[in-house]
Design an enzyme around this catalytic site. Sequence first.
Site, PDB file in Angstrom:
ATOM      1  N   SER A  26      42.770  -9.092 -47.765  1.00  0.00           N
ATOM      2  CA  SER A  26      42.020 -10.324 -48.014  1.00  0.00           C
ATOM      3  C   SER A  26      40.860 -10.149 -47.213  1.00  0.00           C
ATOM      4  O   SER A  26      40.654  -9.871 -46.264  1.00  0.00           O
ATOM      5  CB  SER A  26      42.923 -11.473 -47.235  1.00  0.00           C
ATOM      6  OG  SER A  26      42.245 -12.697 -46.993  1.00  0.00           O
ATOM      7  N   HIS A  51      42.200  -9.575 -52.473  1.00  0.00           N
ATOM      8  CA  HIS A  51      42.583 -10.830 -52.419  1.00  0.00           C
ATOM      9  C   HIS A  51      41.524 -11.927 -51.851  1.00  0.00           C
ATOM     10  O   HIS A  51      40.764 -11.680 -51.190  1.00  0.00           O
ATOM     11  CB  HIS A  51      43.731 -11.262 -51.491  1.00  0.00           C
ATOM     12  CG  HIS A  51      44.282 -12.285 -51.402  1.00  0.00           C
ATOM     13  ND1 HIS A  51      45.316 -12.817 -52.300  1.00  0.00           N
ATOM     14  CD2 HIS A  51      44.107 -13.390 -50.532  1.00  0.00           C
ATOM     15  CE1 HIS A  51      45.716 -14.135 -52.040  1.00  0.00           C
ATOM     16  NE2 HIS A  51      45.006 -14.615 -50.765  1.00  0.00           N
ATOM     17  N   ASP A  53      40.063 -15.426 -51.172  1.00  0.00           N
ATOM     18  CA  ASP A  53      40.603 -16.779 -50.619  1.00  0.00           C
ATOM     19  C   ASP A  53      39.462 -17.742 -51.029  1.00  0.00           C
ATOM     20  O   ASP A  53      38.675 -17.902 -50.177  1.00  0.00           O
ATOM     21  CB  ASP A  53      40.791 -16.828 -49.297  1.00  0.00           C
ATOM     22  CG  ASP A  53      42.119 -16.039 -48.895  1.00  0.00           C
ATOM     23  OD1 ASP A  53      43.355 -16.608 -49.500  1.00  0.00           O
ATOM     24  OD2 ASP A  53      42.204 -15.172 -48.288  1.00  0.00           O
ATOM     25  N   MET A  55      38.657 -21.622 -50.545  1.00  0.00           N
ATOM     26  CA  MET A  55      39.092 -22.844 -49.967  1.00  0.00           C
ATOM     27  C   MET A  55      37.945 -24.099 -49.996  1.00  0.00           C
ATOM     28  O   MET A  55      36.796 -23.735 -49.950  1.00  0.00           O
ATOM     29  CB  MET A  55      39.237 -22.618 -48.292  1.00  0.00           C
ATOM     30  CG  MET A  55      40.034 -21.494 -48.140  1.00  0.00           C
ATOM     31  SD  MET A  55      40.266 -21.253 -46.213  1.00  0.00           S
ATOM     32  CE  MET A  55      41.381 -19.714 -46.322  1.00  0.00           C
ATOM     33  N   HIS A  84      43.051 -16.729 -55.148  1.00  0.00           N
ATOM     34  CA  HIS A  84      44.042 -17.862 -54.477  1.00  0.00           C
ATOM     35  C   HIS A  84      42.951 -19.019 -54.203  1.00  0.00           C
ATOM     36  O   HIS A  84      42.257 -18.933 -53.370  1.00  0.00           O
ATOM     37  CB  HIS A  84      44.422 -17.035 -53.102  1.00  0.00           C
ATOM     38  CG  HIS A  84      45.412 -17.913 -52.590  1.00  0.00           C
ATOM     39  ND1 HIS A  84      46.006 -17.734 -51.029  1.00  0.00           N
ATOM     40  CD2 HIS A  84      46.098 -18.915 -52.688  1.00  0.00           C
ATOM     41  CE1 HIS A  84      46.681 -18.853 -50.533  1.00  0.00           C
ATOM     42  NE2 HIS A  84      46.871 -19.886 -51.612  1.00  0.00           N
ATOM     43  N   MET A  86      42.846 -22.353 -53.033  1.00  0.00           N
ATOM     44  CA  MET A  86      43.333 -23.170 -52.106  1.00  0.00           C
ATOM     45  C   MET A  86      42.337 -24.758 -52.263  1.00  0.00           C
ATOM     46  O   MET A  86      41.557 -24.741 -51.429  1.00  0.00           O
ATOM     47  CB  MET A  86      43.348 -22.926 -50.481  1.00  0.00           C
ATOM     48  CG  MET A  86      44.474 -21.657 -50.358  1.00  0.00           C
ATOM     49  SD  MET A  86      44.221 -20.796 -49.131  1.00  0.00           S
ATOM     50  CE  MET A  86      43.185 -19.644 -49.631  1.00  0.00           C
ATOM     51  N   MET A 155      53.493 -18.407 -49.538  1.00  0.00           N
ATOM     52  CA  MET A 155      52.582 -18.580 -48.230  1.00  0.00           C
ATOM     53  C   MET A 155      53.598 -18.444 -47.084  1.00  0.00           C
ATOM     54  O   MET A 155      54.565 -19.060 -46.832  1.00  0.00           O
ATOM     55  CB  MET A 155      51.935 -19.808 -48.194  1.00  0.00           C
ATOM     56  CG  MET A 155      50.718 -19.736 -49.203  1.00  0.00           C
ATOM     57  SD  MET A 155      49.525 -18.762 -49.065  1.00  0.00           S
ATOM     58  CE  MET A 155      48.994 -18.863 -47.550  1.00  0.00           C
ATOM     59  N   ASP A 189      51.544 -14.082 -48.422  1.00  0.00           N
ATOM     60  CA  ASP A 189      50.244 -14.192 -47.741  1.00  0.00           C
ATOM     61  C   ASP A 189      50.224 -14.758 -46.408  1.00  0.00           C
ATOM     62  O   ASP A 189      50.829 -15.942 -46.395  1.00  0.00           O
ATOM     63  CB  ASP A 189      49.499 -15.144 -48.771  1.00  0.00           C
ATOM     64  CG  ASP A 189      48.043 -14.990 -48.491  1.00  0.00           C
ATOM     65  OD1 ASP A 189      47.666 -14.624 -47.289  1.00  0.00           O
ATOM     66  OD2 ASP A 189      47.220 -15.726 -49.111  1.00  0.00           O
TER      67      ASP A 189
HETATM   68  C1  DX5 Z   1      45.099 -17.964 -45.383  1.00  0.00           C
HETATM   69  C2  DX5 Z   1      44.746 -17.178 -46.598  1.00  0.00           C
HETATM   70  C3  DX5 Z   1      45.190 -15.613 -46.336  1.00  0.00           C
HETATM   71  C4  DX5 Z   1      44.497 -15.183 -45.180  1.00  0.00           C
HETATM   72  C5  DX5 Z   1      45.482 -14.060 -44.430  1.00  0.00           C
HETATM   73  O1  DX5 Z   1      45.169 -19.415 -45.682  1.00  0.00           O
HETATM   74  O2  DX5 Z   1      45.358 -17.547 -47.819  1.00  0.00           O
HETATM   75  O3  DX5 Z   1      45.095 -14.849 -47.494  1.00  0.00           O
HETATM   76  O4  DX5 Z   1      43.396 -14.382 -45.289  1.00  0.00           O
HETATM   77  O5  DX5 Z   1      45.114 -13.508 -43.214  1.00  0.00           O
HETATM   78  P1  DX5 Z   1      46.016 -12.679 -42.397  1.00  0.00           P
HETATM   79  O6  DX5 Z   1      46.478 -11.429 -42.983  1.00  0.00           O
HETATM   80  O7  DX5 Z   1      45.281 -12.570 -41.242  1.00  0.00           O
HETATM   81  O8  DX5 Z   1      47.242 -13.826 -41.865  1.00  0.00           O
HETATM   82 ZN    ZN Z   2      45.313 -16.097 -49.524  1.00  0.00          ZN
END
Ligand code: DX5
Ligand code: ZN
Length: 236
Positions: A26, A51, A53, A55, A84, A86, A155, A189
């Site tokens: 990620s 990956h 993320d 947000m 991903h 979010m 998740m 994840d």
């Molecule tokens: C959290 C993200 C993850 C995050 C995971 O909201 O969706 O992808 O980066 O990080 P670690 O592996 O540190 O839990």
């Molecule tokens: Zn993620």
Amino acid sequence: MTAIQSDRPTRLKALKAAGSPIFAPSLLACDFARMADVLRGLKEDGAKAVHLDVMDGHFVPNFTYGAPLIADWRKTTDLPFDTHLMMDNPGRYIDDFIGAGCDTLIVHIEVLPDPRELLRHIRSCGVEAGLSLNPGTPVESVLPYLDDVDCILVMSVQPGFGGQSFQPSVLDKVRQIKALRPDLRLCIDGGIKSSTARDAVAAGCDLLVAGSAVFQSGVSPREALASLAASVASHS
Ligand code: DX5
Ligand code: ZN
């Protein structure tokens, strides 16, 4: 810097050929100022996907980045982008993410009363579609849509931040979905490190997202990826 040429069908074929289980670093946990170098390094270190993320500060209490940055990163690597989303209103921006070169687009069931139309649109553009569910969301919420997705992202932390602790209770959802649809890519994840990766793979996970375990474990991403792979080697 010369732009890397790659096309989505080739990237998705490579992702399928990578098999299971695989780890997707990620990028949330890496140095954004050095992204081109980070992506080049991950490729050399044997990563098969990254990956991303996204947000929005609404669905989760944190901001990251959107399609314009992803489009620039796309020019620097042929690694598949497992993306991903979010965000509250993924449909509004989905074509931007498709245009930016994402390979898998994962949307959250919590914000979509009926995700079918959006999932079908994503797939009709040659992009893989996925549904994600938060730790508190029952597995039943995604079961009606298993024919409409290429992957499910379970998740194992409340989304929004890296570095949180893995919630083992979500593995029941993994087992239930795997029993129903062994062919579907099951992703997990949050809080993945060697010990939790073992349990996740034993439960049926195919793709494991790892942020802090890859970029903030005190060793190089190469060593971190190798030790994660070794931890699940008996399942490969
Ligand atoms: C959290 C993200 C993850 C995050 C995971 O909201 O969706 O992808 O980066 O990080 P670690 O592996 O540190 O839990
Ligand atoms: Zn993620």
